[in-house]
Design a protein around this motif. Structure first.
Motif, short mmCIF file in Angstrom:
data_model
loop_
_atom_site.label_atom_id
_atom_site.label_comp_id
_atom_site.label_asym_id
_atom_site.label_seq_id
_atom_site.Cartn_x
_atom_site.Cartn_y
_atom_site.Cartn_z
N PRO A 134 0.78 -1.19 0.01
CA PRO A 134 0.07 -0.09 0.04
C PRO A 134 0.91 1.23 -0.08
CG PRO A 134 -0.62 -1.39 1.60
CD PRO A 134 0.45 -1.84 1.06
N VAL A 135 0.48 2.31 -0.62
CA VAL A 135 1.07 3.65 -0.93
C VAL A 135 0.03 4.52 -0.51
CG1 VAL A 135 2.42 5.07 -2.23
CG2 VAL A 135 2.83 2.56 -2.45
N ILE A 136 0.47 5.49 0.53
CA ILE A 136 -0.47 6.49 0.93
C ILE A 136 0.27 7.80 0.63
CG2 ILE A 136 -1.87 7.43 2.75
CD1 ILE A 136 -0.90 3.98 2.86
N LEU A 137 -0.32 8.78 -0.12
CA LEU A 137 0.30 10.07 -0.39
C LEU A 137 -0.38 11.12 0.54
CD1 LEU A 137 -0.17 9.66 -4.29
CD2 LEU A 137 2.11 8.92 -3.01
N TYR A 138 0.31 11.94 0.92
CA TYR A 138 -0.04 13.06 1.59
C TYR A 138 0.33 14.63 1.14
CZ TYR A 138 -1.31 9.88 5.05
OH TYR A 138 -1.77 8.72 5.73
N LYS A 139 -0.56 15.45 0.94
CA LYS A 139 -0.11 16.87 0.53
C LYS A 139 -0.97 17.78 1.21
CE LYS A 139 2.04 19.25 -2.39
NZ LYS A 139 2.13 20.49 -1.80
N GLY A 140 -0.26 18.91 1.68
CA GLY A 140 -1.02 19.75 2.43
C GLY A 140 -1.32 20.87 1.46
N ASP A 141 -2.48 21.64 1.44
CA ASP A 141 -2.98 22.60 0.53
C ASP A 141 -2.20 23.90 0.66
OD1 ASP A 141 -4.45 23.41 2.61
OD2 ASP A 141 -6.51 23.26 1.65
N ALA A 142 -1.77 24.03 2.02
CA ALA A 142 -0.80 25.27 1.92
C ALA A 142 0.74 25.28 1.93
CB ALA A 142 -1.09 25.87 3.77
N ASP A 143 1.05 24.02 1.12
CA ASP A 143 2.58 23.89 0.97
C ASP A 143 2.81 24.81 -0.21
OD1 ASP A 143 5.01 22.78 0.04
OD2 ASP A 143 4.17 20.89 0.13
N ASP A 144 3.88 25.62 0.08
CA ASP A 144 4.22 26.36 -1.00
C ASP A 144 5.82 25.92 -1.71
OD1 ASP A 144 6.04 27.18 0.97
OD2 ASP A 144 5.40 29.35 1.07
N THR A 145 6.00 24.64 -1.44
CA THR A 145 7.44 24.15 -1.71
C THR A 145 7.08 23.22 -2.93
OG1 THR A 145 8.29 24.25 0.35
CG2 THR A 145 9.52 22.78 -1.06
N LEU A 166 -4.37 17.33 3.12
CA LEU A 166 -4.80 17.88 4.26
C LEU A 166 -5.15 19.52 4.21
CD1 LEU A 166 -2.36 15.64 6.28
CD2 LEU A 166 -4.58 15.30 5.82
N ASN A 167 -5.91 20.02 4.53
CA ASN A 167 -6.48 21.28 4.70
C ASN A 167 -5.59 22.25 5.66
OD1 ASN A 167 -8.31 21.00 2.77
ND2 ASN A 167 -10.09 20.71 4.30
N GLY A 168 -4.98 23.33 5.01
CA GLY A 168 -4.11 24.30 5.98
C GLY A 168 -2.81 23.61 6.48
N ARG A 169 -2.36 22.50 5.83
CA ARG A 169 -1.07 22.16 6.01
C ARG A 169 0.07 22.44 5.31
NH1 ARG A 169 -0.95 17.68 9.57
NH2 ARG A 169 -3.15 17.86 10.84
#
Length: 187
Positions: A134-145, A166-169
């Protein structure tokens, strides 16, 4: 905990950049260990030349760390560490044998539509061998990188992967990996 009473091992691969191990990703590791509790052991090796992460050097180090893990361990890769880890696993699928899951946190995508790389070759079907875990991907919507589109590109190339936005991350997930810890417990 594993059936032997030993804690489940979590191998956390840091991101790149000068001081990342001791001044940035150490906060992620502390958050993850606190949220997981005593049934888990978060391993946090220092990657070589963290200020200039090269694929060959880091891939060799990551493969060596994976080889030391007990069966049922989980790999968590942050930022460029996640990018190098997932490509290491794709090129060396035998490393997947004992992993229970792979979690990628804000990993930059390398290839068409993502960032260029002279060291990582992204051919069509590059991720086909990853279906064994299993592969789980995470991305924050406040990531500017790293752009949000990078997570979508990984999801396209790894069709069985789950994508969590993830909101606000920010890129460092606001130094809070509680959500990810909850998913690790389910892995």
């Amino acid at each position: 905990m594993s059936g032997t009473g030993n804690p489940i091992q979590i191998l956390f691969i840091q991101g790149g950049g000068e001081g990342t191990h001791d001044a940035w990703d150490d906060k992620l590791v502390a958050s993850l260990q606190a949220a997981l509790g005593p049934g888990y052991e978060v391993l946090y090796p220092r990657m070589p030349d963290e200020d200039d992460p090269g694929f060959r050097t880091w891939s060799t180090a990551i493969a060596a760390e994976i080889a030391r893990l007990a069966p049922g361990a989980i790999l968590v890769g942050h930022s460029v560490g996640g990018t190098i880890a997932i490509h290491t696993l794709a090129k060396r699928p035998a490393l997947l044998r004992d992993l229970a899951a792979v979690f990628l946190l804000a990993a930059p995508y390398v290839g068409d539509g993502g960032w260029p790389s002279d060291e990582i070759d992204v051919a069509p079907g590059w991720a086909s061998g990853l279906s064994a875990v299993p592969v789980i991907l995470y991305k924050g919507d406040a990531d500017d990188t790293t752009p949000m589109a990078h997570a979508d590109l990984y999801a396209r190339d790894i069709p069985h992967a789950k994508l969590r936005r993830l909101n606000g991350r920010d890129h460092q997930f606001n130094n809070d990996l509680t959500d990810i810890a909850g998913d690790i417990r389910q892995a």
